[in-house]
Design a protein around this motif. Structure first.
Motif, PDB file in Angstrom:
ATOM      1  N   ARG A   2      73.125  26.605  15.701  1.00 35.92           N
ATOM      2  CA  ARG A   2      72.247  26.976  16.933  1.00 35.92           C
ATOM      3  C   ARG A   2      73.047  27.007  18.263  1.00 35.92           C
ATOM      4  NH1 ARG A   2      69.990  24.060  20.877  1.00 35.92           N
ATOM      5  NH2 ARG A   2      70.819  21.852  20.136  1.00 35.92           N
ATOM      6  N   GLN A   3      72.758  28.339  19.029  1.00 40.72           N
ATOM      7  CA  GLN A   3      73.386  28.524  20.047  1.00 40.72           C
ATOM      8  C   GLN A   3      73.043  27.561  21.089  1.00 40.72           C
ATOM      9  OE1 GLN A   3      73.312  32.479  21.484  1.00 40.72           O
ATOM     10  NE2 GLN A   3      72.780  33.291  19.428  1.00 40.72           N
ATOM     11  N   ASP A  63      75.381  38.832  22.966  1.00 37.53           N
ATOM     12  CA  ASP A  63      75.919  37.718  22.067  1.00 37.53           C
ATOM     13  C   ASP A  63      75.781  38.273  20.587  1.00 37.53           C
ATOM     14  OD1 ASP A  63      73.233  37.769  21.575  1.00 37.53           O
ATOM     15  OD2 ASP A  63      72.779  35.603  22.386  1.00 37.53           O
ATOM     16  N   GLU A 163      77.613  33.190  16.907  1.00 40.98           N
ATOM     17  CA  GLU A 163      77.067  31.808  16.799  1.00 40.98           C
ATOM     18  C   GLU A 163      78.245  30.862  16.280  1.00 40.98           C
ATOM     19  OE1 GLU A 163      73.691  31.836  14.746  1.00 40.98           O
ATOM     20  OE2 GLU A 163      72.377  32.270  16.344  1.00 40.98           O
ATOM     21  N   GLU A 164      79.258  31.251  15.855  1.00 41.45           N
ATOM     22  CA  GLU A 164      80.086  30.139  14.916  1.00 41.45           C
ATOM     23  C   GLU A 164      81.521  31.248  14.854  1.00 41.45           C
ATOM     24  OE1 GLU A 164      81.032  27.877  10.868  1.00 41.45           O
ATOM     25  OE2 GLU A 164      79.176  29.196  11.088  1.00 41.45           O
TER      26      GLU A 164
END
Length: 221
Positions: A2-3, A63, A163-164
């Motif tokens: 999760r962001q 993003d 996100e990762e």
């Protein structure tokens, strides 16, 4: 993953650096700077049970990181909906130390993990392709022949949420063993950089066609 606004939001078990921890950066700004500086990416994926790597241009919108390819490409079809690993690297210099062991390179890199997804809908796909062209060649899209329906159908655009992942950066002079600094050996950094050369016109250009002003705004990243 999760962001979050947590500056370490992109850090995970597989993105965390195990060695040279001081080079690791897990904040979005550090990753965005690397992604925006180098359009060439390498994307690792699985196809038919085998690991493959695709070199391709990437660009960032907010993003998400994007790339494109032929809609008929086996690689693109294998990536859609699957886990991929995208990497970008900028080499900034050779680092020459007083021992072979401590030779290194100055660099900036980004590694992202996530699930690739297709950009659906012709309008969204066309908007992403325009963003790609104008990111690399600012102002060029509006000077071109409009993309036709067949070209749009033949092109696939994939994206992945950021996100990762991690940025890894090395800069500065060599780091030798303390006792080696007294040795009469030259040490230092040989900087390197990519550069654009003067444009070369297509011999098939119509007579009288001049180089457009927007070419002066083309940049790497």
């Amino acid at each position: 993953m999760r962001q979050s606004e947590d500056p370490a939001a992109l850090k995970s078990g597989r993105s965390r650096l195990r060695r040279a921890h001081e080079r690791g950066h897990y904040d979005r700004e550090s990753l965005y700077q690397v992604l925006d500086a180098m359009p060439l990416a390498h994307i690792g994926y699985q196809i038919g049970g085998a690991t493959s790597v695709l070199p391709t241009l990437q660009w960032r919108e907010g993003d998400h990181v994007y790339w494109h390819g032929s809609a008929a490409s086996r690689a693109i079809r294998a990536m859609a909906g699957a886990e991929v690993c995208l990497t970008v690297t900028c080499m900034d210099g050779y680092v020459l130390a007083r021992s072979a062991f401590h030779h290194s390179v100055n660099f900036r890199s980004a590694m992202l993990f996530g699930v690739a997804e297709k950009v659906a809908g012709n309008d969204a796909k066309a908007a992403s392709l325009k963003a790609m062209v104008d990111h690399v060649f600012p102002g060029r899209w509006d000077t071109l022949r409009p993309m036709n329906a067949q070209e749009l159908k033949a092109t696939a655009v994939l994206r992945m949420p950021i996100e990762e992942g991690a940025a890894k950066i090395r800069s500065g002079p060599p780091k030798d063993d303390e006792e080696d600094y007294s040795l009469p050996i030259w040490a230092g950094v040989v900087p390197m950089a990519m550069e654009l050369k003067p444009p070369q016109p297509d011999p098939a250009n119509l007579e009288g066609i001049v180089m457009p002003d927007h070419l002066s705004r083309i940049r790497i990243g």
